[in-house]
Design a protein around this motif. Structure first.
Motif, PDB file in Angstrom:
ATOM      1  N   THR A 283      16.290 -12.988 -14.373  1.00 32.80           N
ATOM      2  CA  THR A 283      17.704 -12.966 -14.778  1.00 32.80           C
ATOM      3  C   THR A 283      17.796 -13.054 -16.295  1.00 32.80           C
ATOM      4  O   THR A 283      16.876 -13.542 -16.969  1.00 32.80           O
ATOM      5  N   GLY A 284      18.939 -12.621 -16.817  1.00 31.02           N
ATOM      6  CA  GLY A 284      19.146 -12.676 -18.259  1.00 31.02           C
ATOM      7  C   GLY A 284      19.116 -14.088 -18.781  1.00 31.02           C
ATOM      8  O   GLY A 284      18.559 -14.369 -19.859  1.00 31.02           O
ATOM      9  N   ALA A 285      19.713 -15.027 -18.034  1.00 30.55           N
ATOM     10  CA  ALA A 285      19.745 -16.420 -18.472  1.00 30.55           C
ATOM     11  C   ALA A 285      18.331 -16.980 -18.566  1.00 30.55           C
ATOM     12  O   ALA A 285      17.952 -17.611 -19.568  1.00 30.55           O
ATOM     13  N   ASP A 286      17.515 -16.760 -17.531  1.00 30.29           N
ATOM     14  CA  ASP A 286      16.142 -17.263 -17.547  1.00 30.29           C
ATOM     15  C   ASP A 286      15.336 -16.619 -18.667  1.00 30.29           C
ATOM     16  O   ASP A 286      14.542 -17.278 -19.342  1.00 30.29           O
ATOM     17  N   PHE A 287      15.527 -15.326 -18.873  1.00 24.92           N
ATOM     18  CA  PHE A 287      14.773 -14.592 -19.897  1.00 24.92           C
ATOM     19  C   PHE A 287      15.077 -15.144 -21.290  1.00 24.92           C
ATOM     20  O   PHE A 287      14.175 -15.406 -22.087  1.00 24.92           O
ATOM     21  N   LEU A 288      16.345 -15.356 -21.594  1.00 22.34           N
ATOM     22  CA  LEU A 288      16.727 -15.839 -22.918  1.00 22.34           C
ATOM     23  C   LEU A 288      16.300 -17.286 -23.130  1.00 22.34           C
ATOM     24  O   LEU A 288      15.798 -17.641 -24.206  1.00 22.34           O
ATOM     25  N   VAL A 289      16.492 -18.125 -22.131  1.00 20.47           N
ATOM     26  CA  VAL A 289      16.129 -19.531 -22.270  1.00 20.47           C
ATOM     27  C   VAL A 289      14.631 -19.680 -22.453  1.00 20.47           C
ATOM     28  O   VAL A 289      14.162 -20.424 -23.332  1.00 20.47           O
ATOM     29  N   GLU A 290      13.865 -18.988 -21.657  1.00 18.60           N
ATOM     30  CA  GLU A 290      12.413 -19.101 -21.737  1.00 18.60           C
ATOM     31  C   GLU A 290      11.893 -18.645 -23.087  1.00 18.60           C
ATOM     32  O   GLU A 290      11.022 -19.275 -23.692  1.00 18.60           O
ATOM     33  N   ASN A 291      12.442 -17.551 -23.600  1.00 16.08           N
ATOM     34  CA  ASN A 291      11.959 -17.032 -24.879  1.00 16.08           C
ATOM     35  C   ASN A 291      12.534 -17.791 -26.073  1.00 16.08           C
ATOM     36  O   ASN A 291      12.025 -17.655 -27.188  1.00 16.08           O
ATOM     37  N   ALA A 292      13.579 -18.572 -25.853  1.00 17.34           N
ATOM     38  CA  ALA A 292      14.052 -19.461 -26.909  1.00 17.34           C
ATOM     39  C   ALA A 292      13.124 -20.662 -27.032  1.00 17.34           C
ATOM     40  O   ALA A 292      12.957 -21.227 -28.115  1.00 17.34           O
ATOM     41  N   ARG A 293      12.473 -21.046 -25.918  1.00 16.31           N
ATOM     42  CA  ARG A 293      11.588 -22.210 -25.923  1.00 16.31           C
ATOM     43  C   ARG A 293      10.139 -21.805 -26.236  1.00 16.31           C
ATOM     44  O   ARG A 293       9.466 -22.443 -27.042  1.00 16.31           O
ATOM     45  N   ASN A 294       9.685 -20.750 -25.609  1.00 16.44           N
ATOM     46  CA  ASN A 294       8.295 -20.302 -25.786  1.00 16.44           C
ATOM     47  C   ASN A 294       8.277 -18.780 -25.843  1.00 16.44           C
ATOM     48  O   ASN A 294       8.281 -18.118 -24.799  1.00 16.44           O
ATOM     49  N   ARG A 295       8.295 -18.243 -27.033  1.00 15.36           N
ATOM     50  CA  ARG A 295       8.319 -16.781 -27.173  1.00 15.36           C
ATOM     51  C   ARG A 295       7.009 -16.173 -26.678  1.00 15.36           C
ATOM     52  O   ARG A 295       5.927 -16.692 -26.932  1.00 15.36           O
ATOM     53  N   SER A 296       7.140 -15.066 -25.965  1.00  9.05           N
ATOM     54  CA  SER A 296       5.956 -14.350 -25.473  1.00  9.05           C
ATOM     55  C   SER A 296       6.131 -12.875 -25.793  1.00  9.05           C
ATOM     56  O   SER A 296       7.247 -12.352 -25.795  1.00  9.05           O
ATOM     57  N   SER A 297       5.031 -12.193 -26.064  1.00  7.81           N
ATOM     58  CA  SER A 297       5.095 -10.779 -26.420  1.00  7.81           C
ATOM     59  C   SER A 297       5.284  -9.925 -25.175  1.00  7.81           C
ATOM     60  O   SER A 297       4.886 -10.304 -24.070  1.00  7.81           O
ATOM     61  N   LEU A 298       5.908  -8.780 -25.375  1.00  3.46           N
ATOM     62  CA  LEU A 298       6.151  -7.840 -24.286  1.00  3.46           C
ATOM     63  C   LEU A 298       5.518  -6.496 -24.599  1.00  3.46           C
ATOM     64  O   LEU A 298       5.314  -6.138 -25.761  1.00  3.46           O
ATOM     65  N   LYS A 299       5.249  -5.734 -23.542  1.00  9.90           N
ATOM     66  CA  LYS A 299       4.753  -4.370 -23.678  1.00  9.90           C
ATOM     67  C   LYS A 299       5.455  -3.496 -22.652  1.00  9.90           C
ATOM     68  O   LYS A 299       6.061  -3.981 -21.701  1.00  9.90           O
TER      69      LYS A 299
END
Length: 798
Positions: A304-320
């Motif tokens: 979900t958008g909420a989970d995606f934003l919260v998680e990356n606000a706390r621990n950023r991870s790279s995407l491909k």
């Protein structure tokens, strides 16, 4: 003569009126809008009516003489009802804005006209103080607000709306705006627990603290800010800016913030209710809504958008690879732009309607497209394509077309036959909405079918539990924008304050032109078209980092220029308008006599005053005042019956009459139909302090009130008439008559050798002249042989 008024037996002088007698003995404060001391009764407003025993009809107290044995009641239910009717009749043709439309359009009810005026004067700290009077998060809103205020701006009828939000953002970048704390009331001894440190919770804590209560914020996360921190990416709202706001709120309100404390596990709602005098629930909306397609809940690669934003606000991870974001709101835009910054090779926003119907900020769309993010319109998900071990392979979609409008007013998307297709991707982000997580709360609370706390209505803050209130995204109306949550937090603070003290806040009365019809360009002030100043932005090729704030603030010159574009629609006499205050006191209903209104353009032709016929209630006070001073008054009645108007003589523009510029009409006008042109940039109803004084320009020593604003001083009459010098010239200044508008002049003409006038600042007129001279306007002597063209301003010694 002996009379009885409101049960009290008093003596009255023969020939005096009921109003005179009541005032002499201090028996009541009978309202009146047309009466003037030492003049014959005019009896036009009928707001002063009273009940006289033995008479069938009510009597106007201003013109009814007392008689022996008279028995009077000045405040019976019948009298109040009649006064209410009189006021409603006066308002039936009152086409005016008590406050600016941008203020009414702002969910936070911020005095935008006021802080734009202060910004125009360079009073940045004062402007921020005025914003914080209603909104304690101006630096946040200056970055992420949806700018509902600008949608209501009348300036858009001329060219473009004023860039209100960019001015606010500029103000918050200035030195000193975090230095001065607002005054706090004496401690009340009352403790209030606030669950959640998002915009609603922070706002409530701020205002409760200023009212003397002790707010304690309970926050489940490791840092305060709620969705401001975890739901809005740093490229839009840097943590540093948010931390400054939270620190200021904490210092100003004295609130404690208990981090890593979750209600329902660490502490229960029942425990909070036992240890606090009131509880506010503002936990936000942290749960993303599902797309409701088969396989999404257990497929690796669907979030979900909420989970995606919260998680990356706390621990950023790279995407491909390819990321598909489903949705068209601000969360969808934030998720898509975050995915691009985290390294995704391709980002696609999938939306079931077209770009025109997307509910997100249009600026967000433009910036996303600049970053290379793709927008796929008229498409919706219908299924998940995945491997045997439930890893995402792609999103099965269908093409849509637009049908009839739905409840939101937007055309409904309708699936097209035989139009399914597969959109291969590595990550799908469902950003179609959010809802609260009420775990640990909903066993006791009333909950709506939308999984929000039931507050009775979308504007309410109370719950089914005594002493428990709710605000923000978790309350009745559900997830919304930041400024709405700020409004909710302030409303909750007011409700809690009333609950703790029993003191209810009165709702102010405000007339609005929009009640009938908003003005078109033909009724707005005459202004040259001038485009709005816009924020800059970091070039797209330099935005790839999450830590680079995209928007660049405007500068001081742009701020002043933008503030000057404000049309100053709201009344400059809002705080002491006699008509508005009486309407507030008597609770009038504007709909009762709603009808056709006469609409006129505001007359700004006079050098020193503004005349707005739309606010006139035909009390005649300006005409009687002008008649007393001049044998040929500059104002008079024209027309008959419903067409009667107060107009300048011969129906000329106000500036072309025989008016001497004494300004006494501005003192007696009960509605600001005639008002003073303030001698500094920005026209608004601003805070001022009054000081009683005596004019020392001549030997008459007239009593005056010096009204001190942060920008300067104006003189107001005090139980006597003032001359033009006494009102518009402070002691020691030059005697200057200004003809024309220095601010708009192409040429300034003045007496030979008097160029020094342009440098003087201690009179309102000279201050305006100096402002004009700094624009490079040619200044000519009166004996110049040059041919004058364009708009001319003449200065002559009186």
């Amino acid at each position: 003569m002996k009379v009885t008024i409101n049960g009290a037996a008093v003596e009255a002088k023969p020939g005096s009126t009921i109003l005179d007698t009541v005032r002499e003995h201090g028996l009541d404060n009978i309202p009146t809008l047309c009466h003037m001391k030492d003049t014959e009764p005019f009896t036009s407003c009928y707001v002063c009516v009273v009940e006289v025993e033995g008479r069938r009809n009510l009597a106007p107290s201003c013109s009814t003489p007392v008689s022996e044995g008279m028995v009077v009641n000045t405040n019976s239910p019948r009298v109040r009802a009649a006064r209410r009717t009189a006021l409603e009749l006066l308002l039936s043709n009152h086409w005016a804005d008590c406050v600016s439309p941008c203020l009414t359009g702002c969910p936070g009810n911020v005095d935008i006209q006021g802080y734009l005026a202060l910004a125009a004067q360079g009073k940045y700290a004062e402007a921020v103080e005025l914003i914080r009077d209603r909104n304690p998060l101006p630096a946040v809103c200056g970055r992420v607000c949806v700018r509902a205020c600008e949608d209501q701006c009348y300036r858009a009828e001329i060219d473009e709306c004023v860039s209100i939000n960019w001015v606010k953002r500029f103000l918050m970048e200035q030195e000193g705006v975090y230095d001065k704390l607002p005054p706090r009331a004496e401690p009340s001894g009352k403790k209030v627990a606030i669950v959640g440190s998002g915009p609603a919770g922070l706002t409530a804590a701020y205002f409760l603290g200023l009212q003397g209560h002790e707010p304690v914020i309970i926050e489940a996360m490791e840092k305060a800010g709620g969705m401001l921190r975890y739901g809005i990416p740093e490229y839009r709202l840097p943590d540093e800016a948010l931390d400054r706001e939270i620190d200021f709120i904490s210092k100003a309100s004295g609130c404690q913030i208990r981090l890593n404390t979750r209600v329902g596990s660490t502490v229960t709602l029942a425990e909070l209710r036992k240890t606090h005098d009131a509880v506010l629930l503002s936990p936000g909306a942290w749960s993303g809504k599902a797309m409701r397609v088969e396989g999404e809940m257990d497929t690796v690669g669907v979030v979900t958008g909420a989970d995606f934003l919260v998680e990356n606000a706390r621990n950023r991870s790279s995407l491909k690879g390819t990321v598909v974001v489903v949705g068209g709101g601000n969360t969808a835009m934030d998720a898509a732009r975050t995915a691009w910054r985290l390294g995704a090779d391709r980002v696609i926003i999938l939306y079931r309607r077209t770009r025109l119907e997307m509910p997100c900020d249009s600026l967000e769309i433009e910036e996303a497209l600049e970053e290379g993010i793709e927008l796929m319109e008229l498409a919706a998900p219908v299924g998940i394509e995945r491997t045997s071990d439930k890893v995402l392979k792609g999103l099965r979609c269908i093409r849509m077309t637009l049908g009839e409008p739905d409840a939101s007013g937007r055309r409904s998307p309708v699936p097209m036959d035989d139009s399914e297709f597969i959109l291969e991707c590595d990550l799908v982000v469902s950003a179609i909405g959010q809802e609260p997580l009420l775990t640990g709360l909903n066993e006791e609370l009333g909950v709506t079918r939308w999984k929000t706390i039931d507050t009775g209505s979308d504007t309410g803050v109370g719950t089914n539990l005594a002493g428990v209130f709710a605000a923000g995204d978790a309350s009745y109306h559900g997830p919304t924008v930041v400024i709405d949550s700020i409004r909710d937090g302030r409303n909750a603070a007011e409700a809690i304050h009333a609950h703790l003290t029993g003191i209810l806040k009165k709702t102010p009365f405000r007339a609005s032109k929009g009640f009938w019809e908003k003005p078109g360009r033909d009724l707005l002030p005459e202004r040259e078209e001038k485009p709005a100043n816009q924020q800059g932005a970091v070039h797209a090729e330099h935005r790839r980092s999450m830590d680079v704030e995209v928007a660049l603030p405007i500068n001081a010159v742009q701020c002043a220029d933008e503030a000057a574009r404000c049309l100053s629609c709201g009344c400059v006499r809002y705080d002491d308008c006699d008509l508005r205050l009486l309407c507030e006191e008597y609770g009038i209903d504007m709909d009762r006599f709603r009808g056709k209104t006469a609409r006129e353009r505001v007359d700004e032709s006079h050098t020193l005053m503004v005349y707005d016929a739309n606010k006139c209630i035909l009390c005649g006070k300006c005409i009687r005042t002008c008649t007393f001073i001049l044998q040929k008054p500059a104002l008079g009645f024209v027309g008959r019956g419903f067409d009667t108007r107060v107009r300048p003589a011969m129906d000329l523009p106000f500036g072309e009459t025989d008016c001497t510029g004494c300004g006494n009409c501005t003192d007696v006008c009960p509605t600001a139909a005639v008002s003073v042109k303030l001698p500094w940039p920005g026209r608004a109803c601003l805070h001022h302090e009054d000081e009683e004084a005596v004019c020392d320009i001549c030997s008459l020593k007239c009593p005056v009130t010096l009204r001190r604003y942060s920008a300067g001083i104006i003189a107001v009459g005090r139980d006597s008439y003032l001359c033009p010098r006494g009102r518009f010239q402070t002691p020691g200044g030059p005697d200057i008559r200004v003809e024309g508008s220095p601010e708009e002049a192409d040429v300034i003409v003045l007496n030979p050798g008097d160029r020094r006038w342009l440098e003087l600042e201690f009179t309102p007129m000279a201050a305006r002249v100096k402002a004009a001279s700094t624009r490079g306007v040619p200044v000519l002597s009166a004996d110049s042989s040059a041919t004058l063209a364009g708009r001319v301003c003449r200065l002559t010694r009186v």
